[in-house]
Structure formats: structure tokens, C-alpha cells
Design an enzyme around this catalytic site. Structure first.
Site, PDB file in Angstrom:
ATOM      1  N   HIS A 308      -4.237  24.946  31.831  1.00  0.00           N
ATOM      2  CA  HIS A 308      -5.281  23.968  31.531  1.00  0.00           C
ATOM      3  C   HIS A 308      -6.616  24.521  31.999  1.00  0.00           C
ATOM      4  O   HIS A 308      -6.686  25.185  33.028  1.00  0.00           O
ATOM      5  CB  HIS A 308      -5.001  22.645  32.249  1.00  0.00           C
ATOM      6  CG  HIS A 308      -5.767  21.510  31.652  1.00  0.00           C
ATOM      7  ND1 HIS A 308      -7.046  21.209  32.022  1.00  0.00           N
ATOM      8  CD2 HIS A 308      -5.434  20.627  30.679  1.00  0.00           C
ATOM      9  CE1 HIS A 308      -7.477  20.186  31.307  1.00  0.00           C
ATOM     10  NE2 HIS A 308      -6.518  19.822  30.481  1.00  0.00           N
ATOM     11  N   ASP A 366       1.315  17.834  27.932  1.00  0.00           N
ATOM     12  CA  ASP A 366       2.076  17.998  26.701  1.00  0.00           C
ATOM     13  C   ASP A 366       3.453  18.601  26.909  1.00  0.00           C
ATOM     14  O   ASP A 366       4.233  18.705  25.968  1.00  0.00           O
ATOM     15  CB  ASP A 366       1.279  18.873  25.717  1.00  0.00           C
ATOM     16  CG  ASP A 366       0.050  18.150  25.227  1.00  0.00           C
ATOM     17  OD1 ASP A 366       0.148  16.930  25.011  1.00  0.00           O
ATOM     18  OD2 ASP A 366      -0.995  18.786  25.082  1.00  0.00           O
TER      19      ASP A 366
HETATM   20  N1  CMC Z   1       0.902  31.078  28.627  1.00  0.00           N
HETATM   21  C1  CMC Z   1       0.661  32.329  29.036  1.00  0.00           C
HETATM   22  N2  CMC Z   1      -0.498  32.754  29.542  1.00  0.00           N
HETATM   23  C2  CMC Z   1      -1.502  31.852  29.611  1.00  0.00           C
HETATM   24  C3  CMC Z   1      -1.344  30.525  29.199  1.00  0.00           C
HETATM   25  C4  CMC Z   1      -0.071  30.140  28.691  1.00  0.00           C
HETATM   26  N3  CMC Z   1       0.141  28.891  28.279  1.00  0.00           N
HETATM   27  N4  CMC Z   1      -2.498  29.833  29.385  1.00  0.00           N
HETATM   28  C5  CMC Z   1      -3.375  30.720  29.899  1.00  0.00           C
HETATM   29  N5  CMC Z   1      -2.768  31.934  30.042  1.00  0.00           N
HETATM   30  C6  CMC Z   1      -3.370  33.143  30.619  1.00  0.00           C
HETATM   31  C7  CMC Z   1      -4.317  33.815  29.614  1.00  0.00           C
HETATM   32  O1  CMC Z   1      -3.656  34.807  28.854  1.00  0.00           O
HETATM   33  C8  CMC Z   1      -5.370  34.388  30.537  1.00  0.00           C
HETATM   34  O2  CMC Z   1      -4.842  35.586  31.092  1.00  0.00           O
HETATM   35  P1  CMC Z   1      -5.862  36.815  31.462  1.00  0.00           P
HETATM   36  O3  CMC Z   1      -6.821  36.283  32.480  1.00  0.00           O
HETATM   37  O4  CMC Z   1      -4.942  37.891  31.987  1.00  0.00           O
HETATM   38  O5  CMC Z   1      -6.540  37.190  30.177  1.00  0.00           O
HETATM   39  C9  CMC Z   1      -5.467  33.383  31.679  1.00  0.00           C
HETATM   40  O6  CMC Z   1      -4.196  32.717  31.703  1.00  0.00           O
HETATM   41  C10 CMC Z   1      -6.572  32.346  31.483  1.00  0.00           C
HETATM   42  O7  CMC Z   1      -6.425  31.802  30.173  1.00  0.00           O
HETATM   43  P2  CMC Z   1      -7.649  31.280  29.287  1.00  0.00           P
HETATM   44  O8  CMC Z   1      -7.202  31.230  27.863  1.00  0.00           O
HETATM   45  O9  CMC Z   1      -8.871  32.079  29.610  1.00  0.00           O
HETATM   46  O10 CMC Z   1      -7.836  29.815  29.884  1.00  0.00           O
HETATM   47  P3  CMC Z   1      -8.551  28.623  29.174  1.00  0.00           P
HETATM   48  O11 CMC Z   1      -9.012  27.741  30.258  1.00  0.00           O
HETATM   49  O12 CMC Z   1      -9.574  29.115  28.204  1.00  0.00           O
HETATM   50  O13 CMC Z   1      -7.379  27.950  28.312  1.00  0.00           O
HETATM   51  C11 CMC Z   1      -5.662  26.506  27.589  1.00  0.00           C
HETATM   52  C12 CMC Z   1      -6.752  26.759  28.645  1.00  0.00           C
HETATM   53  C13 CMC Z   1      -5.086  25.093  27.772  1.00  0.00           C
HETATM   54  C14 CMC Z   1      -6.270  26.598  26.170  1.00  0.00           C
HETATM   55  C15 CMC Z   1      -4.554  27.584  27.751  1.00  0.00           C
HETATM   56  O14 CMC Z   1      -3.986  27.489  29.039  1.00  0.00           O
HETATM   57  C16 CMC Z   1      -3.470  27.485  26.667  1.00  0.00           C
HETATM   58  O15 CMC Z   1      -3.653  28.036  25.586  1.00  0.00           O
HETATM   59  N6  CMC Z   1      -2.341  26.767  26.956  1.00  0.00           N
HETATM   60  C17 CMC Z   1      -1.316  26.535  25.973  1.00  0.00           C
HETATM   61  C18 CMC Z   1      -1.747  25.395  25.049  1.00  0.00           C
HETATM   62  C19 CMC Z   1      -1.648  24.051  25.720  1.00  0.00           C
HETATM   63  O16 CMC Z   1      -0.655  23.717  26.348  1.00  0.00           O
HETATM   64  N7  CMC Z   1      -2.700  23.224  25.524  1.00  0.00           N
HETATM   65  C20 CMC Z   1      -2.726  21.827  26.009  1.00  0.00           C
HETATM   66  C21 CMC Z   1      -3.744  21.596  27.068  1.00  0.00           C
HETATM   67  S1  CMC Z   1      -3.542  20.008  27.867  1.00  0.00           S
HETATM   68  C22 CMC Z   1      -3.809  18.828  26.634  1.00  0.00           C
HETATM   69  C23 CMC Z   1      -5.149  18.876  26.013  1.00  0.00           C
HETATM   70  O17 CMC Z   1      -6.144  19.133  26.667  1.00  0.00           O
HETATM   71  O18 CMC Z   1      -5.230  18.582  24.831  1.00  0.00           O
END
Ligand code: CMC
Length: 431
Positions: A308, A366
Site C-alpha cells: 500500500h 483487498d
Molecule cells: N508484490 C510484490 N512487490 C511489490 C508489491 C506487491 N504487491 N507492491 C509493491 N512491491 C514492491 C515494488 O516492486 C517496489 O520494489 P522496488 O523498490 O524494489 O522497486 C516496492 O515494493 C515499492 O513499490 P511501489 O510500486 O513503488 O509502491 P507504490 O506505493 O507506488 O504502490 C501499490 C502501492 C498498492 C500500487 C502496490 O503495492 C501494488 O501494486 N500492490 C498490488 C495491488 C494492490 O493490492 N492494490 C490495492 C491497494 S489497497 C486498495 C486500494 O487502495 O484501492
């Protein structure tokens, strides 16, 4: 905002600029850069808004390190346990918990608006039967501005109030009808003697040929899912609603924009993607393979329902959702559900893996919600529409707060331009 006397100093090429610091009632201080371009001639650069407060708000507070979510100061776990969705709607919309009389009045105002304009039936019928219910919701909610002309003038507080109530009341009907349409069953009209969650379940699962008894356990679980998704401060879809409405667009168009944004798998679409992932994993012995894929930089796969932007600890909604999944499945007599077993084992293995702990990736709301919704009989395509029904109150509350703010301005971000500089047009025969 207060404490305008504190300032931060920013030095650019030997010149110092003083920027006011504001102290919130909770959360990190905020440096006010509104006059920065005017005084220093520079922009700030923050794609993804990782360090930018886009507005001031009194509705919802998240402490991502502690894993805390407060609505108007009340913790989400207390609201999920002791309150119910329409009371939380009142709290978000008006700022305080209602008295019994206020709640009764609010509930009767909402139930008085649950029906859709009959002409909208034809609008639904224009869609292909295999349309995703989110596609139908984006279209139908946007089209509400063509049906309810007496609540589109955002300068009129009364019209804003009517639009808010209409949206809260009609969204379950729209989502249920999108579902009914996709499975080829007749639309069920709302029943105002039922509570909000029971009415929604009935509109989804009742057919004219048979009586439908709402199971109170499922109705309570549905209400809790609505409550847990009600608001989440300046998330992507809420910020979309705020940006759309900053131009003065009507509320129905703005909420349709929010629904479109929610649809994506990084946001509200994650519940559908998560259940599909758990089903694809299928059995606990395949979990290591999927964890390895999630960690592989060359593989775009991510563990859905994990991670998140704000929570760097357990999402407090996930804790309640996990407990709710256990309760619902046990009460329905399906406590050895294989998807739940995979989810629990996946959570355990991921949280024992340094990749996830070091990056502070925990289960989010989720991760368990899809398991409950599937047990209730919803197909995965309905998961995100149910999120949209729940989040409507958050969008509406944030929209109302923004419109009534005298400081409201059209949202107009700037950019770090990296393209070609001025050059002369080249005639086609010379290219
Ligand atoms: N699985 C594997 N690696 C992950 C994941 C994951 N679910 N989420 C983040 N990472 C890693 C990512 O690869 C990155 O690694 P590095 O620093 O080595 O490049 C690091 O963690 C930070 O990720 P980010 O994409 O820069 O983080 P963000 O804050 O931009 O993204 C997120 C947040 C929710 C989009 C992401 O965690 C994700 O894609 N999660 C899966 C989708 C999900 O479950 N979304 C629902 C969120 S809660 C409900 C809502 O808000 O609607």
C-alpha cells in the site's frame, strides 16, 4: 491549519526562500509551497504525489506507520464493530455521529431515493450483455446528470445535498442492476423496508419466481464490507473526483470519473485480481512459485492484495476483513474453503520473507474481501462495483468539503518538460 510563524528555508543558487510550515492536528507537518513559483520561479517535482498534500481536509486520517485509520477521529475497527454503514455515511458527510433522531431522518432521506428514473432501464439495455459491471457503472452514473437536472448546480447547497443523498441511495441499485443485466435476469426494484446492505443483497440475488430471504449474517458481513471501504483520504479515485470537480463539473460526472479511476488493478480492481490470483495458485504447495515471481524484478507479477502507498504496517481494514472472512465462512459451513487456506498460507509465507518485510508490504483490504464476496455468491466482476458502492460516500464527502471551501481553485499541476524545444515545421516532402 495553524502556526504560520514556523518556516522552512529553501536555498536555490545562493538565494534563500522562506516557506511557511503548517502543523496538522495529526500527521507530518506540511511545507506551503504555493508561492514558490511566484517568488523563486521553480516548480516542485513529485509524480505520484508521494510527498504532496493536495488539499486540507477534516474527514479521514491515516497513520501508515502505525496502521491506523480514523474517520472524523473514530478508529475504523470500532466503527466496523459497533456502527453500521449508513451511520458511518452520516459521520463522514456531516462530521459527527448522529443522534437517534438525526439517524432516523437520514435513513429515511436515503431510502426515499433508492429508485432510478424508469427511463434509465433503457440506458442499461443499450449495453452488451457481457459488459463489465464497472463499464456499466461509469456510463450510468455519468448519465445521471442527464436525468436529475435539479441537483447539478454545485453553487446551490440544497442541490449539493440532494445530489449527495441521491448518489448514496442509488448506487446499490445501479450496481445490482449492472449485475442483473450481465446475467440476463430481470431488474429487481429496491425495497425500502430493508436496511441498506439487505436491500442490496436482495436486488442482486432475488428473482421474481422465488422469494428471497436475506441471511442476517451475510447482510452484516456486506454492511461491514461497505463500512471498511467507505473512505480513505486522498487516494487515486478520490483525488480524481476532487480534480474533476475543481473545474466546476456536476457531481454525477465527477463520481463517474472516480469510478473509472477505481477500476484499475492497482486500486479498486485489486480485489478481483486478488481472488483470481488466489484461485490461480490453487493449492498451498504452489505458493513459493508465486512468491518467487513477485520478487523477480524481470516479472511484472505482483502479489495482489499486498502493499500500500500509505500503510507501511498492517492495513487495519485487512485485520477486520480477515476476521470477517473466518466468521462468514464458518457460519456458512464452508470453513475449509481452499481459497481461504491459500490466502492464509500465502500471508504467512510472505510475511516470513525478508523481501516483503523489508519493503513493508503487508496484506491490504483487498486480500480477504474477495473471499467473503465469493462465499456470498458474487462473481469476481462484481467485487470492484461493490467497492464503488462503498466508496461513493467518501467521494461525496470529500467533494462536498472541497466545494464548500472558499479557497477552492481549479487543480492545475505543472510539469518537468523533457521534450523538444522550439523548432520550425518541416514540409512533408522534405521529411
Ligand atoms: N508484490 C510484490 N512487490 C511489490 C508489491 C506487491 N504487491 N507492491 C509493491 N512491491 C514492491 C515494488 O516492486 C517496489 O520494489 P522496488 O523498490 O524494489 O522497486 C516496492 O515494493 C515499492 O513499490 P511501489 O510500486 O513503488 O509502491 P507504490 O506505493 O507506488 O504502490 C501499490 C502501492 C498498492 C500500487 C502496490 O503495492 C501494488 O501494486 N500492490 C498490488 C495491488 C494492490 O493490492 N492494490 C490495492 C491497494 S489497497 C486498495 C486500494 O487502495 O484501492
Amino acid at each position: 491549519m495553524s502556526d504560520e510563524k514556523r518556516t522552512a528555508k529553501l536555498e536555490i543558487e545562493g538565494k534563500t526562500y522562506e516557506l511557511p510550515i503548517f502543523s496538522p492536528t495529526a500527521g507530518p507537518d506540511v511545507v506551503d509551497i504555493r508561492k514558490l513559483y511566484g517568488t523563486a520561479g521553480v516548480f516542485t517535482y513529485d509524480p505520484g504525489f508521494t510527498s504532496t498534500a493536495s488539499c486540507d481536509s477534516t474527514i479521514t486520517f491515516i497513520d501508515g506507520d502505525k496502521g491506523e485509520l480514523l474517520h472524523r477521529g473514530y478508529p475504523i475497527d470500532q466503527l466496523a464493530e459497533k456502527s453500521h454503514f449508513l451511520e458511518v455515511c452520516y459521520l463522514l458527510l456531516y462530521g459527527e455521529l448522529p443522534s437517534p433522531a438525526e439517524l432516523e431522518d437520514f435513513e429515511s432521506r436515503v431510502t426515499g431515493h433508492t429508485m432510478l428514473h424508469e427511463q434509465m432501464v433503457y440506458f442499461f439495455r443499450g449495453f452488451r450483455r457481457d459488459a463489465h459491471p464497472m463499464a456499466i457503472m461509469v456510463g450510468v452514473v455519468g448519465a445521471m446528470s442527464a436525468f436529475y437536472h435539479d441537483s447539478t448546480d454545485i453553487r446551490d447547497p440544497w442541490q449539493r445535498e440532494v445530489a449527495s443523498i441521491r448518489m448514496i441511495a442509488k448506487m446499490p441499485t445501479i450496481a445490482a442492476w449492472a449485475y442483473k443485466y450481465s446475467i440476463g435476469q430481470p431488474f429487481e426494484y429496491p425495497r425500502n423496508d430493508l436496511d441498506y446492505a439487505s436491500n442490496f443483497l436482495r436486488m442482486c440475488f432475488s428473482v421474481p419466481a422465488e422469494d428471497y430471504e436475506v441471511n442476517p449474517i451475510l447482510s452484516r458481513a456486506m454492511d461491514r464490507i461497505f463500512t471498511l471501504h467507505a473512505d480513505h483520504e486522498q487516494n487515486a479515485s478520490t483525488s480524481t473526483v476532487r480534480l474533476a470537480s475543481s473545474s466546476g463539473a456536476n457531481p454525477f460526472a465527477c463520481i463517474a470519473a472516480g469510478i473509472a479511476c477505481l477500476w484499475g488493478p492497482a486500486h479498486g480492481g485489486a480485489n478481483q485480481a486478488c481472488l483470481e490470483m488466489l484461485q490461480e495458485i490453487g493449492t498451498p504447495d504452489r505458493i513459493p512459485e508465486f512468491i518467487a515471481r513477485a520478487k523477480d524484478k524481470d516479472d511484472p507479477f505482483r502479489l495482489m492484495g499486498f502493499g500500500h502507498r500509505v500503510y507501511k504496517n498492517f492495513d487495519p481494514r485487512a485485520k477486520v476483513m480477515k476476521q470477517s472472512a473466518d466468521e462468514v465462512l464458518e457460519l456458512l459451513g464452508i470453513d475449509n474453503n481452499p481459497t481461504l487456506q491459500v490466502a492464509k498460507e500465502l500471508e504467512k509465507q510472505a510475511l516470513a520473507d525478508p523481501y516483503f518485510t523489508e519493503k513493508k508490504l503487508f496484506p491490504n483490504v483487498d486480500f480477504y474481501s474477495g473471499i467473503i464476496l465469493e462465499a456470498m455468491g458474487f462473481p469476481t466482476s462484481m467485487f470492484t462495483p461493490i467497492f464503488a458502492v462503498s466508496r461513493t460516500i467518501g467521494w461525496i464527502s470529500q467533494w462536498k468539503e472541497m466545494i464548500s471551501d472558499p479557497q477552492m481553485k481549479i487543480g492545475r499541476p505543472r510539469q518537468l518538460y523533457q521534450g523538444a524545444t522550439l523548432r520550425d515545421y518541416v514540409d512533408i516532402e522534405k521529411r
